[in-house]
Design a protein around this motif. Structure first.
Motif, PDB file in Angstrom:
ATOM      1  N   SER A  91       0.845  -1.196   0.000  1.00  0.00           N
ATOM      2  CA  SER A  91       0.000   0.000   0.000  1.00  0.00           C
ATOM      3  C   SER A  91       0.880   1.247   0.000  1.00  0.00           C
ATOM      4  CB  SER A  91      -0.902  -0.015   1.244  1.00  0.00           C
ATOM      5  OG  SER A  91      -1.647   1.178   1.311  1.00  0.00           O
ATOM      6  N   GLY A  92       0.498   2.188  -0.852  1.00  0.00           N
ATOM      7  CA  GLY A  92       1.252   3.438  -0.935  1.00  0.00           C
ATOM      8  C   GLY A  92       2.473   3.360  -1.811  1.00  0.00           C
ATOM      9  N   PHE A  93       2.700   2.190  -2.427  1.00  0.00           N
ATOM     10  CA  PHE A  93       3.888   2.033  -3.281  1.00  0.00           C
ATOM     11  C   PHE A  93       3.713   2.846  -4.564  1.00  0.00           C
ATOM     12  CE2 PHE A  93       5.828  -0.084  -6.903  1.00  0.00           C
ATOM     13  CZ  PHE A  93       7.164  -0.074  -6.527  1.00  0.00           C
ATOM     14  N   GLN A  94       4.737   3.579  -4.959  1.00  0.00           N
ATOM     15  CA  GLN A  94       4.739   4.335  -6.202  1.00  0.00           C
ATOM     16  C   GLN A  94       5.883   3.850  -7.072  1.00  0.00           C
ATOM     17  OE1 GLN A  94       2.504   6.580  -7.146  1.00  0.00           O
ATOM     18  NE2 GLN A  94       1.367   6.420  -5.205  1.00  0.00           N
ATOM     19  N   PRO A  95       5.613   3.557  -8.392  1.00  0.00           N
ATOM     20  CA  PRO A  95       6.699   3.127  -9.265  1.00  0.00           C
ATOM     21  C   PRO A  95       7.760   4.212  -9.387  1.00  0.00           C
ATOM     22  CG  PRO A  95       4.742   3.701 -10.549  1.00  0.00           C
ATOM     23  CD  PRO A  95       4.325   3.701  -9.099  1.00  0.00           C
ATOM     24  N   ALA A  96       8.975   3.761  -9.598  1.00  0.00           N
ATOM     25  CA  ALA A  96      10.077   4.716  -9.719  1.00  0.00           C
ATOM     26  C   ALA A  96       9.864   5.582 -10.943  1.00  0.00           C
ATOM     27  CB  ALA A  96      11.408   3.961  -9.825  1.00  0.00           C
ATOM     28  N   PRO A  97      10.031   6.891 -10.848  1.00  0.00           N
ATOM     29  CA  PRO A  97       9.844   7.772 -11.997  1.00  0.00           C
ATOM     30  C   PRO A  97      10.908   7.528 -13.065  1.00  0.00           C
ATOM     31  CG  PRO A  97      10.821   8.975 -10.159  1.00  0.00           C
ATOM     32  CD  PRO A  97      10.449   7.606  -9.631  1.00  0.00           C
ATOM     33  N   THR A  98      10.506   7.743 -14.310  1.00  0.00           N
ATOM     34  CA  THR A  98      11.454   7.609 -15.415  1.00  0.00           C
ATOM     35  C   THR A  98      12.510   8.694 -15.296  1.00  0.00           C
ATOM     36  OG1 THR A  98       9.712   6.741 -16.830  1.00  0.00           O
ATOM     37  CG2 THR A  98      11.701   7.585 -17.924  1.00  0.00           C
ATOM     38  N   PRO A  99      13.778   8.326 -15.304  1.00  0.00           N
ATOM     39  CA  PRO A  99      14.812   9.356 -15.136  1.00  0.00           C
ATOM     40  C   PRO A  99      14.819  10.328 -16.305  1.00  0.00           C
ATOM     41  CG  PRO A  99      15.783   7.244 -15.776  1.00  0.00           C
ATOM     42  CD  PRO A  99      14.340   6.974 -15.481  1.00  0.00           C
ATOM     43  N   GLU A 100      15.034  11.588 -15.991  1.00  0.00           N
ATOM     44  CA  GLU A 100      15.146  12.607 -17.017  1.00  0.00           C
ATOM     45  C   GLU A 100      16.435  12.396 -17.815  1.00  0.00           C
ATOM     46  OE1 GLU A 100      13.131  15.052 -17.903  1.00  0.00           O
ATOM     47  OE2 GLU A 100      11.590  14.511 -16.442  1.00  0.00           O
ATOM     48  N   PRO A 101      16.403  12.673 -19.131  1.00  0.00           N
ATOM     49  CA  PRO A 101      17.637  12.566 -19.906  1.00  0.00           C
ATOM     50  C   PRO A 101      18.721  13.478 -19.331  1.00  0.00           C
ATOM     51  CG  PRO A 101      15.726  12.896 -21.337  1.00  0.00           C
ATOM     52  CD  PRO A 101      15.260  13.106 -19.942  1.00  0.00           C
ATOM     53  N   GLU A 102      19.920  12.979 -19.328  1.00  0.00           N
ATOM     54  CA  GLU A 102      21.032  13.754 -18.792  1.00  0.00           C
ATOM     55  C   GLU A 102      21.286  14.983 -19.655  1.00  0.00           C
ATOM     56  OE1 GLU A 102      25.812  13.316 -17.835  1.00  0.00           O
ATOM     57  OE2 GLU A 102      24.662  11.639 -18.676  1.00  0.00           O
ATOM     58  N   ARG A 103      21.328  16.126 -19.030  1.00  0.00           N
ATOM     59  CA  ARG A 103      21.563  17.367 -19.756  1.00  0.00           C
ATOM     60  C   ARG A 103      23.030  17.743 -19.629  1.00  0.00           C
ATOM     61  NH1 ARG A 103      17.012  19.025 -21.677  1.00  0.00           N
ATOM     62  NH2 ARG A 103      18.033  20.857 -22.550  1.00  0.00           N
ATOM     63  N   MET A 104      23.586  18.209 -20.718  1.00  0.00           N
ATOM     64  CA  MET A 104      24.996  18.574 -20.792  1.00  0.00           C
ATOM     65  C   MET A 104      25.111  20.033 -21.187  1.00  0.00           C
ATOM     66  SD  MET A 104      26.224  15.176 -22.893  1.00  0.00           S
ATOM     67  CE  MET A 104      24.781  15.249 -23.968  1.00  0.00           C
ATOM     68  N   VAL A 105      26.082  20.707 -20.609  1.00  0.00           N
ATOM     69  CA  VAL A 105      26.323  22.110 -20.921  1.00  0.00           C
ATOM     70  C   VAL A 105      27.388  22.191 -22.008  1.00  0.00           C
ATOM     71  CG1 VAL A 105      27.072  24.348 -20.046  1.00  0.00           C
ATOM     72  CG2 VAL A 105      25.725  22.818 -18.585  1.00  0.00           C
ATOM     73  N   VAL A 106      27.065  22.914 -23.081  1.00  0.00           N
ATOM     74  CA  VAL A 106      27.985  23.037 -24.211  1.00  0.00           C
ATOM     75  C   VAL A 106      29.066  24.055 -23.878  1.00  0.00           C
ATOM     76  CG1 VAL A 106      28.198  23.644 -26.652  1.00  0.00           C
ATOM     77  CG2 VAL A 106      26.135  22.465 -25.829  1.00  0.00           C
ATOM     78  N   GLY A 107      30.316  23.604 -23.976  1.00  0.00           N
ATOM     79  CA  GLY A 107      31.432  24.512 -23.778  1.00  0.00           C
ATOM     80  C   GLY A 107      31.884  25.150 -25.081  1.00  0.00           C
ATOM     81  N   ARG A 119      22.088  25.519 -34.600  1.00  0.00           N
ATOM     82  CA  ARG A 119      21.444  26.292 -33.539  1.00  0.00           C
ATOM     83  C   ARG A 119      21.995  25.925 -32.156  1.00  0.00           C
ATOM     84  NH1 ARG A 119      15.188  27.164 -35.625  1.00  0.00           N
ATOM     85  NH2 ARG A 119      15.741  27.435 -37.818  1.00  0.00           N
ATOM     86  N   LEU A 120      23.298  25.655 -32.118  1.00  0.00           N
ATOM     87  CA  LEU A 120      23.990  25.355 -30.874  1.00  0.00           C
ATOM     88  C   LEU A 120      25.069  26.392 -30.630  1.00  0.00           C
ATOM     89  CD1 LEU A 120      24.559  21.487 -30.815  1.00  0.00           C
ATOM     90  CD2 LEU A 120      22.890  22.812 -29.503  1.00  0.00           C
ATOM     91  N   GLY A 121      25.292  26.715 -29.367  1.00  0.00           N
ATOM     92  CA  GLY A 121      26.354  27.637 -29.012  1.00  0.00           C
ATOM     93  C   GLY A 121      26.806  27.392 -27.585  1.00  0.00           C
ATOM     94  N   ALA A 122      27.929  27.974 -27.215  1.00  0.00           N
ATOM     95  CA  ALA A 122      28.455  27.826 -25.866  1.00  0.00           C
ATOM     96  C   ALA A 122      27.426  28.304 -24.843  1.00  0.00           C
ATOM     97  CB  ALA A 122      29.760  28.608 -25.721  1.00  0.00           C
ATOM     98  N   GLY A 123      27.251  27.507 -23.797  1.00  0.00           N
ATOM     99  CA  GLY A 123      26.298  27.842 -22.753  1.00  0.00           C
ATOM    100  C   GLY A 123      24.964  27.152 -22.896  1.00  0.00           C
ATOM    101  N   ASP A 124      24.663  26.600 -24.078  1.00  0.00           N
ATOM    102  CA  ASP A 124      23.409  25.863 -24.256  1.00  0.00           C
ATOM    103  C   ASP A 124      23.468  24.550 -23.488  1.00  0.00           C
ATOM    104  OD1 ASP A 124      22.493  27.843 -25.919  1.00  0.00           O
ATOM    105  OD2 ASP A 124      23.021  26.788 -27.772  1.00  0.00           O
ATOM    106  N   THR A 125      22.314  24.053 -23.103  1.00  0.00           N
ATOM    107  CA  THR A 125      22.233  22.724 -22.492  1.00  0.00           C
ATOM    108  C   THR A 125      21.528  21.788 -23.468  1.00  0.00           C
ATOM    109  OG1 THR A 125      20.141  23.259 -21.392  1.00  0.00           O
ATOM    110  CG2 THR A 125      22.170  23.655 -20.154  1.00  0.00           C
ATOM    111  N   ILE A 126      22.046  20.561 -23.589  1.00  0.00           N
ATOM    112  CA  ILE A 126      21.522  19.621 -24.575  1.00  0.00           C
ATOM    113  C   ILE A 126      21.430  18.230 -23.969  1.00  0.00           C
ATOM    114  CG2 ILE A 126      22.414  20.885 -26.580  1.00  0.00           C
ATOM    115  CD1 ILE A 126      24.716  18.841 -26.639  1.00  0.00           C
ATOM    116  N   THR A 127      20.695  17.367 -24.680  1.00  0.00           N
ATOM    117  CA  THR A 127      20.632  15.942 -24.352  1.00  0.00           C
ATOM    118  C   THR A 127      21.006  15.159 -25.604  1.00  0.00           C
ATOM    119  OG1 THR A 127      18.315  15.695 -25.020  1.00  0.00           O
ATOM    120  CG2 THR A 127      18.748  16.370 -22.735  1.00  0.00           C
ATOM    121  N   SER A 128      21.158  13.843 -25.470  1.00  0.00           N
ATOM    122  CA  SER A 128      21.486  13.015 -26.631  1.00  0.00           C
ATOM    123  C   SER A 128      20.369  13.066 -27.672  1.00  0.00           C
ATOM    124  CB  SER A 128      21.748  11.574 -26.186  1.00  0.00           C
ATOM    125  OG  SER A 128      20.619  11.053 -25.497  1.00  0.00           O
TER     126      SER A 128
END
Length: 479
Positions: free
Chosen positions: A40-56, A76-85
């Motif tokens: 009772s009260g069990f909740q399935p583990a949430p799907t992990p968010e995709p890993e975000r990477m900061v563009v250098g 449309r990519l530049g330094a400081g943007d965050t991206i995923t695979s």
């Protein structure tokens, strides 16, 4: 000259399209022990968010002609943007969709300070072509020569120039497209100019004629220039404005035709200027020979003395285009359009027939209102080295009509000159509407290093007339 002849060489597909599927597990077999109930009260583990990477930084490799800053601008990519695979996959699609590259890959490598280096590896396509062009259909036979450059100065700018001589229309065309104005892909600018001599044939009404009869033949000479500026918002909403200025010179109709009353009163050269506004959603991408994505567009065009015109008319349009990919290389392309106009002069009426309504003669039908629907299914046949042979099955349907004709069957411009004299047999309203359908099959030849088909061949059957029509275009896409 038919601007669709070279418009494909200047076209740039932009947008975003993503798809996914959800898999369902099969139920356990009957012999399996029952699963324990969750506490009772069990909740399935949430799907992990995709890993975000900061563009250098962004590094471009492999580009021989295209400038690195142009490749980066399209990514449309530049330094400081965050991206995923997943976003890197979208970057690859953006680069392929420009039409500049045979291949495009994006990957990351760590920089050691928590940021990543994005490496864009591309392979340029041949950016220019000098090619003969040829078209064949019963009412329009001709050819010419085209020069097109799709990557001016390595910045993705496009230029085309063409000369054409055919039985229906001949002339010269030049066009320029900057799809990333000031190095900013969301902003696009185009300019074009043409000089043409047009032999316009009007046919007796009715789509069921096996051998349509020409009722009147009119010569129109014209010269025009146009410029368009548009912006893409949020990678999917496009707004734009286009101004066009044309000088048109009409001649008396041929005296060996049944109707010799002018369709356009001869006289001094007239100015036809118009302003067109459009807004729409556009997520299309041309990924080599496959088009994906959706385009919905509404437009309003008007001409009056306020925009320096001798004419006074309006045109309204709604357009739907959709490309769906199946089995990797199969492609269903749908196109539907509804357009209508008020007080349209002869040279601005809507037409159908030939490549725009296969199974019928070139510009066989005319009106001030047009509904059309085209469905094409493209599929791979075989490949010889880098040359791909693709088949297509299609259906074209069109309805044209004049909503209402003047009692004296004449339309005047702002100076009182007759700019449309209708045929005696023409009828207004739904009673005079023409509904026609053509179905058929075709062949396209593609070279991976060139974005457009080298040759297109279509065989169409006119459902109304029971006649087969043959269409051949070399160097451009039919329709």
């Amino acid at each position: 000259m038919n601007r669709r002849w070279v418009a494909g060489y200047l076209a740039l597909a932009v947008g975003l399209h993503a798809s996914g599927a959800v898999a369902q597990e099969s139920p356990p077999p009957e012999s399996s022990p029952p699963a324990e109930a969750a506490p009772s009260g069990f909740q399935p583990a949430p799907t992990p968010e995709p890993e975000r990477m900061v563009v250098g930084e962004v590094v471009v490799l492999g580009a021989e002609k295209t400038r690195p800053e142009t490749v980066q601008a399209y990514s449309r990519l530049g330094a400081g943007d965050t991206i995923t695979s997943e976003e890197l996959t979208r970057v690859e699609r953006r680069l392929i969709a420009t039409g500049l590259f045979q291949e495009a890959k994006a990957h990351t490598s760590p920089l050691g300070d928590g940021r990543v280096q994005v490496v864009l590896t591309v392979q340029d396509k041949a950016s220019w072509v000098v090619a003969p062009t040829f078209s064949f259909s019963r009412a329009n036979i001709g050819g010419g020569l085209l020069y097109a450059e799709s990557n001016l100065w390595g910045r993705g700018k496009k230029f085309a120039a063409a000369a054409q001589v055919s039985t229906a229309e001949s002339g010269l065309f030049v066009g320029f497209l900057d799809p990333n104005l000031f190095g900013w892909p969301p902003l696009r600018f185009s300019a074009e100019g043409q000089v043409r001599s047009d032999r316009v044939e009007e046919f007796q009404p009715g789509p069921s004629q096996e051998d349509p009869e020409v009722a009147r033949r009119t010569r129109l000479n014209s010269a025009s220039i146009a410029a368009e500026l548009s912006a893409m918002l949020f990678e999917r909403v496009r707004v734009g404005a286009k101004y066009r200025l044309m000088a048109i010179d009409a001649y008396s109709p041929s005296d060996d035709m049944p109707v010799t009353e002018p369709a356009f009163e001869p006289g001094s050269i007239q100015k036809d200027a118009s302003l067109r506004l459009m807004v729409g959603v556009d997520t299309r991408q041309n990924l080599h020979a496959v088009m994906e994505g959706l385009n919905l567009e509404g437009s309003l065009e008007w001409s009056d003395p306020g925009v320096w015109s001798d004419f006074r008319y309006k045109r309204f349009g709604l357009l739907y285009r959709h490309g769906l990919r199946f089995f990797e290389e199969h492609n269903l392309i749908l196109r539907a359009e509804a357009v209508t106009g008020t007080d349209l002069p002869f040279h601005q009426e809507f037409v159908a027939g030939g490549n725009s309504l296969r199974g019928f003669l070139y510009r066989q039908f005319r009106g001030d209102t047009r509904l059309s629907l085209t469905a094409e299914y493209h599929f791979p046949l075989f490949t010889v080295r880098s040359l791909a042979f693709r088949g297509v099955g299609f259906s074209d349907t069109g309805m044209l009509m004049w909503r209402e004709l003047p009692e004296d069957r004449r339309l005047l411009d702002v100076n009182g000159r007759v700019v449309r004299g209708y045929l005696p047999e023409a009828k207004g309203g739904l009673d005079g509407a023409t509904v026609a359908q053509g179905v058929g099959v075709g062949l396209r030849l593609y070279l991976r290093s060139v974005v457009l088909p080298l040759v297109g061949v279509d065989v169409a059957y006119g459902v109304n007339s029971g006649e087969f029509r043959f269409y051949l275009v070399a160097g451009v896409t039919p329709g």
